[in-house]
Write a protein that holds these residues in place. Structure first.
Motif, PDB file in Angstrom:
ATOM      1  N   PRO A  98       0.808  -1.227   0.000  1.00  0.00           N
ATOM      2  CA  PRO A  98       0.000   0.000   0.000  1.00  0.00           C
ATOM      3  C   PRO A  98       0.845   1.282   0.000  1.00  0.00           C
ATOM      4  CG  PRO A  98      -0.884  -1.561   1.580  1.00  0.00           C
ATOM      5  CD  PRO A  98       0.428  -2.121   1.101  1.00  0.00           C
ATOM      6  N   ILE A  99       1.971   1.255   0.715  1.00  0.00           N
ATOM      7  CA  ILE A  99       2.829   2.443   0.746  1.00  0.00           C
ATOM      8  C   ILE A  99       3.413   2.715  -0.632  1.00  0.00           C
ATOM      9  CG2 ILE A  99       4.996   3.390   1.636  1.00  0.00           C
ATOM     10  CD1 ILE A  99       4.386   1.969   4.301  1.00  0.00           C
ATOM     11  N   GLN A 115      -9.196  11.977  -8.111  1.00  0.00           N
ATOM     12  CA  GLN A 115      -9.379  10.526  -8.169  1.00  0.00           C
ATOM     13  C   GLN A 115      -8.228   9.746  -7.526  1.00  0.00           C
ATOM     14  OE1 GLN A 115     -12.172   8.893  -9.261  1.00  0.00           O
ATOM     15  NE2 GLN A 115     -12.987  10.976  -9.301  1.00  0.00           N
ATOM     16  N   ALA A 116      -7.320  10.438  -6.855  1.00  0.00           N
ATOM     17  CA  ALA A 116      -6.120   9.791  -6.310  1.00  0.00           C
ATOM     18  C   ALA A 116      -6.453   8.642  -5.357  1.00  0.00           C
ATOM     19  CB  ALA A 116      -5.228  10.812  -5.620  1.00  0.00           C
ATOM     20  N   ALA A 117      -7.432   8.808  -4.494  1.00  0.00           N
ATOM     21  CA  ALA A 117      -7.775   7.735  -3.552  1.00  0.00           C
ATOM     22  C   ALA A 117      -8.247   6.494  -4.293  1.00  0.00           C
ATOM     23  CB  ALA A 117      -8.833   8.214  -2.560  1.00  0.00           C
ATOM     24  N   ALA A 118      -9.106   6.673  -5.286  1.00  0.00           N
ATOM     25  CA  ALA A 118      -9.606   5.536  -6.062  1.00  0.00           C
ATOM     26  C   ALA A 118      -8.478   4.874  -6.853  1.00  0.00           C
ATOM     27  CB  ALA A 118     -10.722   5.983  -6.997  1.00  0.00           C
ATOM     28  N   ILE A 119      -7.608   5.694  -7.430  1.00  0.00           N
ATOM     29  CA  ILE A 119      -6.477   5.159  -8.196  1.00  0.00           C
ATOM     30  C   ILE A 119      -5.551   4.377  -7.275  1.00  0.00           C
ATOM     31  CG2 ILE A 119      -4.423   5.796  -9.524  1.00  0.00           C
ATOM     32  CD1 ILE A 119      -6.107   8.225 -10.558  1.00  0.00           C
ATOM     33  N   TRP A 120      -5.328   4.892  -6.058  1.00  0.00           N
ATOM     34  CA  TRP A 120      -4.468   4.215  -5.091  1.00  0.00           C
ATOM     35  C   TRP A 120      -5.061   2.857  -4.689  1.00  0.00           C
ATOM     36  CZ3 TRP A 120      -5.505   3.765   0.413  1.00  0.00           C
ATOM     37  CH2 TRP A 120      -4.486   3.123   1.100  1.00  0.00           C
ATOM     38  N   VAL A 121      -6.339   2.820  -4.373  1.00  0.00           N
ATOM     39  CA  VAL A 121      -6.992   1.561  -3.982  1.00  0.00           C
ATOM     40  C   VAL A 121      -6.900   0.545  -5.124  1.00  0.00           C
ATOM     41  CG1 VAL A 121      -9.206   0.477  -3.408  1.00  0.00           C
ATOM     42  CG2 VAL A 121      -8.509   2.586  -2.252  1.00  0.00           C
ATOM     43  N   GLN A 122      -7.152   0.997  -6.348  1.00  0.00           N
ATOM     44  CA  GLN A 122      -7.052   0.102  -7.498  1.00  0.00           C
ATOM     45  C   GLN A 122      -5.616  -0.386  -7.681  1.00  0.00           C
ATOM     46  OE1 GLN A 122      -8.558   1.689 -11.176  1.00  0.00           O
ATOM     47  NE2 GLN A 122      -7.700   0.023 -12.379  1.00  0.00           N
ATOM     48  N   THR A 123      -4.654   0.493  -7.499  1.00  0.00           N
ATOM     49  CA  THR A 123      -3.245   0.125  -7.642  1.00  0.00           C
ATOM     50  C   THR A 123      -2.859  -0.924  -6.606  1.00  0.00           C
ATOM     51  OG1 THR A 123      -2.751   2.317  -8.535  1.00  0.00           O
ATOM     52  CG2 THR A 123      -0.879   1.031  -7.733  1.00  0.00           C
ATOM     53  N   VAL A 124      -3.310  -0.745  -5.365  1.00  0.00           N
ATOM     54  CA  VAL A 124      -3.046  -1.752  -4.326  1.00  0.00           C
ATOM     55  C   VAL A 124      -3.676  -3.086  -4.720  1.00  0.00           C
ATOM     56  CG1 VAL A 124      -3.437  -2.428  -1.920  1.00  0.00           C
ATOM     57  CG2 VAL A 124      -2.810  -0.069  -2.450  1.00  0.00           C
ATOM     58  N   ALA A 125      -4.913  -3.060  -5.166  1.00  0.00           N
ATOM     59  CA  ALA A 125      -5.620  -4.294  -5.533  1.00  0.00           C
ATOM     60  C   ALA A 125      -4.927  -5.028  -6.675  1.00  0.00           C
ATOM     61  CB  ALA A 125      -7.073  -3.975  -5.909  1.00  0.00           C
ATOM     62  N   ILE A 126      -4.378  -4.288  -7.616  1.00  0.00           N
ATOM     63  CA  ILE A 126      -3.686  -4.902  -8.754  1.00  0.00           C
ATOM     64  C   ILE A 126      -2.311  -5.421  -8.338  1.00  0.00           C
ATOM     65  CG2 ILE A 126      -2.563  -4.371 -10.967  1.00  0.00           C
ATOM     66  CD1 ILE A 126      -4.979  -2.459 -11.483  1.00  0.00           C
ATOM     67  N   ASN A 127      -1.609  -4.662  -7.497  1.00  0.00           N
ATOM     68  CA  ASN A 127      -0.237  -5.011  -7.140  1.00  0.00           C
ATOM     69  C   ASN A 127      -0.110  -6.037  -6.019  1.00  0.00           C
ATOM     70  OD1 ASN A 127       1.093  -3.465  -9.055  1.00  0.00           O
ATOM     71  ND2 ASN A 127       1.102  -1.655  -7.763  1.00  0.00           N
ATOM     72  N   ALA A 131       2.779  -8.807  -5.677  1.00  0.00           N
ATOM     73  CA  ALA A 131       3.826  -8.508  -4.696  1.00  0.00           C
ATOM     74  C   ALA A 131       3.970  -9.657  -3.703  1.00  0.00           C
ATOM     75  CB  ALA A 131       3.527  -7.200  -3.974  1.00  0.00           C
ATOM     76  N   LEU A 132       2.847 -10.194  -3.241  1.00  0.00           N
ATOM     77  CA  LEU A 132       2.899 -11.294  -2.279  1.00  0.00           C
ATOM     78  C   LEU A 132       3.510 -12.542  -2.908  1.00  0.00           C
ATOM     79  CD1 LEU A 132       2.229 -12.168   0.608  1.00  0.00           C
ATOM     80  CD2 LEU A 132      -0.015 -12.894  -0.235  1.00  0.00           C
ATOM     81  N   CYS A 133       3.048 -12.915  -4.083  1.00  0.00           N
ATOM     82  CA  CYS A 133       3.610 -14.091  -4.762  1.00  0.00           C
ATOM     83  C   CYS A 133       5.076 -13.888  -5.117  1.00  0.00           C
ATOM     84  CB  CYS A 133       2.799 -14.431  -6.012  1.00  0.00           C
ATOM     85  SG  CYS A 133       1.170 -15.097  -5.624  1.00  0.00           S
TER      86      CYS A 133
END
Length: 160
Positions: A98-99, A115-127, A131-133
């Motif tokens: 998330p950071i 739209q930064a908050a929405a873009i950030w949430v989408q970016t976290v969801a995609i990444n 990132a975990l794998c």
């Protein structure tokens, strides 16, 4: 696990490089709607800057917080070394993804627009899944193998 200051620095530099490079290739492939050979060279211009950001954020925020959270779930003196490593890896991704997605949103995806908050949430969801794998199956084992860390907490011998 790193024992000396030099080992910690080497581990941090290598882990930052492998994670940043892998995630940059992944995000470039998404942006270009597919992976091509050229995309393996594309992120090299941003890697050093992003490595510095990752190392700073991980050193002062992500790492300490991840260890605190991991050690709330497991006891490093009683649990198996692999459980300790996995708990730290998972918590590090839970904090750093998330950071770094926020950093990417600000730096590469339009800054602090409405739209930064929405873009950030989408970016976290995609990444996050990648990132975990990437951390669990590629970066973590690869960097530990390169640096030669044993899974035993009682020895600092190189792995075979």
């Amino acid at each position: 696990m790193p024992k000396t200051k030099a080992q910690k620095i080497l581990f941090s530099v290598l882990m930052s490089f492998v994670m940043v490079y892998g995630m940059e290739v992944y995000n470039s492939a998404i942006l270009h709607r597919g992976l091509t050979n050229a995309l393996f060279l594309l992120p090299m211009g941003e890697v050093l800057i992003l490595m510095a950001v990752v190392m700073g954020l991980e050193t002062f925020i992500g790492g300490p917080l991840a260890r605190r959270l991991a050690f709330g779930l497991i006891d490093p003196s009683k649990d198996r070394p692999i459980a300790v490593i996995l708990a730290i890896q998972i918590m590090t991704v839970c904090i750093m993804c998330p950071i770094m997605s926020l950093v990417a949103t600000i730096a590469f995806k339009g800054g602090l627009d409405p739209q930064a908050a929405a873009i950030w949430v989408q970016t976290v969801a995609i990444n996050f899944p990648m990132a975990l794998c990437w951390q669990l199956f590629i970066a973590g084992p690869l960097v530990r193998r390169i640096v030669g860390y044993s899974l035993s907490p009682h020895t600092n011998k190189k792995m075979l």
